[in-house]
Design a protein around this motif. Sequence first.
Motif, PDB file in Angstrom:
ATOM      1  N   ASP A 162      -2.605  46.863  44.157  1.00 38.55           N
ATOM      2  CA  ASP A 162      -1.813  47.035  42.456  1.00 38.55           C
ATOM      3  C   ASP A 162      -1.597  46.333  42.271  1.00 38.55           C
ATOM      4  OD1 ASP A 162      -3.021  50.200  43.502  1.00 38.55           O
ATOM      5  OD2 ASP A 162      -1.353  51.028  43.780  1.00 38.55           O
ATOM      6  N   PHE A 163      -0.600  45.563  42.367  1.00 38.42           N
ATOM      7  CA  PHE A 163       0.390  44.306  42.449  1.00 38.42           C
ATOM      8  C   PHE A 163      -0.111  42.903  43.305  1.00 38.42           C
ATOM      9  CE2 PHE A 163       3.054  41.733  40.193  1.00 38.42           C
ATOM     10  CZ  PHE A 163       2.950  42.427  39.095  1.00 38.42           C
ATOM     11  N   PRO A 164      -1.376  42.570  43.880  1.00 42.99           N
ATOM     12  CA  PRO A 164      -0.887  41.792  44.574  1.00 42.99           C
ATOM     13  C   PRO A 164      -0.557  40.194  44.430  1.00 42.99           C
ATOM     14  CG  PRO A 164      -3.482  41.475  43.277  1.00 42.99           C
ATOM     15  CD  PRO A 164      -2.482  42.629  42.991  1.00 42.99           C
ATOM     16  N   TRP A 165       0.290  39.469  45.150  1.00 38.95           N
ATOM     17  CA  TRP A 165       0.475  38.185  44.695  1.00 38.95           C
ATOM     18  C   TRP A 165      -0.076  36.998  45.664  1.00 38.95           C
ATOM     19  CZ3 TRP A 165       5.467  37.956  42.665  1.00 38.95           C
ATOM     20  CH2 TRP A 165       6.289  39.216  41.977  1.00 38.95           C
ATOM     21  N   TYR A 166       0.263  35.956  44.770  1.00 40.50           N
ATOM     22  CA  TYR A 166      -1.215  35.061  45.228  1.00 40.50           C
ATOM     23  C   TYR A 166       0.427  33.465  45.342  1.00 40.50           C
ATOM     24  CZ  TYR A 166      -5.148  37.644  43.747  1.00 40.50           C
ATOM     25  OH  TYR A 166      -5.732  39.003  43.454  1.00 40.50           O
ATOM     26  N   GLY A 167       0.135  33.082  46.062  1.00 38.59           N
ATOM     27  CA  GLY A 167       1.297  31.660  46.415  1.00 38.59           C
ATOM     28  C   GLY A 167       0.528  30.730  45.827  1.00 38.59           C
ATOM     29  N   ILE A 168       2.093  29.365  45.424  1.00 39.86           N
ATOM     30  CA  ILE A 168       1.950  28.269  45.052  1.00 39.86           C
ATOM     31  C   ILE A 168       2.434  27.287  45.306  1.00 39.86           C
ATOM     32  CG2 ILE A 168       2.591  28.746  42.701  1.00 39.86           C
ATOM     33  CD1 ILE A 168       1.168  27.061  41.602  1.00 39.86           C
ATOM     34  N   SER A 169       2.128  26.302  45.691  1.00 41.59           N
ATOM     35  CA  SER A 169       3.538  25.519  46.144  1.00 41.59           C
ATOM     36  C   SER A 169       3.027  24.138  46.509  1.00 41.59           C
ATOM     37  CB  SER A 169       3.697  25.917  47.898  1.00 41.59           C
ATOM     38  OG  SER A 169       2.891  25.195  49.160  1.00 41.59           O
ATOM     39  N   TYR A 170       4.103  22.289  45.996  1.00 40.65           N
ATOM     40  CA  TYR A 170       3.331  21.554  46.370  1.00 40.65           C
ATOM     41  C   TYR A 170       4.235  20.630  46.485  1.00 40.65           C
ATOM     42  CZ  TYR A 170       5.006  22.432  40.897  1.00 40.65           C
ATOM     43  OH  TYR A 170       5.109  22.638  40.203  1.00 40.65           O
ATOM     44  N   ILE A 171       4.035  18.995  46.417  1.00 35.74           N
ATOM     45  CA  ILE A 171       4.861  18.011  45.949  1.00 35.74           C
ATOM     46  C   ILE A 171       4.740  16.784  46.081  1.00 35.74           C
ATOM     47  CG2 ILE A 171       6.625  19.109  48.575  1.00 35.74           C
ATOM     48  CD1 ILE A 171       4.868  16.963  49.853  1.00 35.74           C
ATOM     49  N   GLY A 172       6.093  16.435  45.523  1.00 38.99           N
ATOM     50  CA  GLY A 172       5.066  14.932  44.502  1.00 38.99           C
ATOM     51  C   GLY A 172       6.601  13.961  44.441  1.00 38.99           C
ATOM     52  N   LEU A 173       5.697  12.639  44.594  1.00 40.98           N
ATOM     53  CA  LEU A 173       6.339  11.990  43.690  1.00 40.98           C
ATOM     54  C   LEU A 173       6.204  11.811  42.570  1.00 40.98           C
ATOM     55  CD1 LEU A 173       6.123   9.364  46.580  1.00 40.98           C
ATOM     56  CD2 LEU A 173       7.779  10.697  46.492  1.00 40.98           C
ATOM     57  N   ARG A 174       7.582  10.894  42.095  1.00 35.14           N
ATOM     58  CA  ARG A 174       7.554  10.922  40.262  1.00 35.14           C
ATOM     59  C   ARG A 174       8.329   9.812  40.004  1.00 35.14           C
ATOM     60  NH1 ARG A 174       9.501  14.806  38.608  1.00 35.14           N
ATOM     61  NH2 ARG A 174       7.563  16.114  37.789  1.00 35.14           N
ATOM     62  N   ALA A 175       6.992   8.748  39.694  1.00 31.53           N
ATOM     63  CA  ALA A 175       8.170   7.563  39.084  1.00 31.53           C
ATOM     64  C   ALA A 175       8.192   7.431  37.499  1.00 31.53           C
ATOM     65  CB  ALA A 175       7.278   6.280  39.492  1.00 31.53           C
ATOM     66  N   ALA A 176       9.418   6.651  37.194  1.00 29.14           N
ATOM     67  CA  ALA A 176       9.521   6.886  35.502  1.00 29.14           C
ATOM     68  C   ALA A 176      10.414   5.409  35.191  1.00 29.14           C
ATOM     69  CB  ALA A 176      10.428   8.196  35.154  1.00 29.14           C
ATOM     70  N   LEU A 177       9.729   4.609  33.874  1.00 27.05           N
ATOM     71  CA  LEU A 177      10.314   3.642  33.044  1.00 27.05           C
ATOM     72  C   LEU A 177      11.421   4.269  32.199  1.00 27.05           C
ATOM     73  CD1 LEU A 177      10.108   0.830  33.714  1.00 27.05           C
ATOM     74  CD2 LEU A 177       8.004   0.455  32.336  1.00 27.05           C
ATOM     75  N   PRO A 178      12.246   3.704  32.149  1.00 23.42           N
ATOM     76  CA  PRO A 178      13.316   4.178  30.556  1.00 23.42           C
ATOM     77  C   PRO A 178      12.666   3.058  30.031  1.00 23.42           C
ATOM     78  CG  PRO A 178      14.390   3.325  32.069  1.00 23.42           C
ATOM     79  CD  PRO A 178      13.186   3.505  32.904  1.00 23.42           C
TER      80      PRO A 178
END
Length: 445
Positions: A313-329
Amino acid sequence: MKIKIYFSLGLLTSVLMWANLGFAQNSLTVEQAMEAAIQNRSNSKVSKLEKEDAKLALKEAQLVLYPRVNAGLDYKHNLIRPTTILPGALVGNPNGDDIPVQFGTNYNATGFLDFNIGILNSPLGKDIQIAKKKVELAGLSAEADEKQIREDVIAVYYAILVNIDRQTQLQADLSEAKSLRKDMETRVAAGLVNEIDAERLRSKERQIAIDIEKQVQLIALSKMRLNLAMGNPVDQAIEPADRLDAFNPVDLPEEKPITRLDFLQLRSAQVSLRIAQMETERLKHGLLPTVSAYGYLGAQGFGNNLKFFSSEDFPWYGISYIGLRAALPINNFFNYKTQSKRQQISVQKAQLQLDELRQQSDFELLEVSNLQNQARIDLKKAQEQLNLAEKNLAFVNTRVISGLALSEDLVSALTERSNAKIACLIAQYNLIQAIWKQRILAEQY
């Protein structure tokens, strides 16, 4: 009757014991007075709070080094399912009319755990270094406040001792003046001198009595000032346990030589300059890119019934990820020019203040080193003048008895000796202050 007598004696004994206990509680040495002042004074408490606040700010800056982790749970009930408009051509409608379509379920839920950690963040490293310097600056400020409190207490404490000794001197002078006056009245009665000679000594006796009353008021006022210096109520009963004649510089440990580093204001100025320089460096580091790693772990559930734990009646679906973020101010580039100019002004001001304090510390080094020597010379001169005044008084008194001098000469000799006693007390006070000033600078207390 005996019961009443015993009760009265017991009550009297209790009162005397309470009075002695109260005196003991309020009788303080100069060291005890200094420590009490450091504990009680508001500026000392504020300095301690500022030091603690700086330490907490450092911990707060260091916490940014650790991963930032967030967790959450979201539940949503779609009272009306969201409607999406689809082009009719997609579903084979020959007229091409748009068709409204409702997607989704009555209920959905989301649970997640995400993290973010800085890998390369140069401004953050500078923030931690600046926070450490601010802890050092707060510590120096607290030490400077403590030293100033000690100087305040010492100045007032020994002023009380000087006034007490002066009162004792005046009481001795009054007894002596009474004796001289009685001798003179005897000689007046014998017709050897005029009545005016006895009247001059009576006038001198009255002046000494008035000086004693003034001295009592000065002692009371000095005790009030000591209470203020210690952070006590101004009317609190207090008595110094030390005595002026008990202070012997010879008994003190060998004094440590004073250097520039003993001047806390100079050290604080050096730290302030370094903080200003580090904040300038931080502006430059703020132009550099930052790199961080992030990750997400979660699950989404959908259903038309509130059965969260039913897979049908209420199925669950997983979600996962990893990453790198570079930012220039990029915005920092636009602000850098103005901010760097202001920071350069701050550095120049801190440098000028440091240069000024260096000159002042060099002057104070010379002053402190010469202060004791000059005070010892002044005390020696005052003691010689007092010895001479004592001899002169004895000589004039002998001449008055022999009829070779007038009573006004005797009054003048008494005044001269009184002034010599005052000069001796002042010189002794100045020497004690000079010794304590050097000891406080060298933290020998």
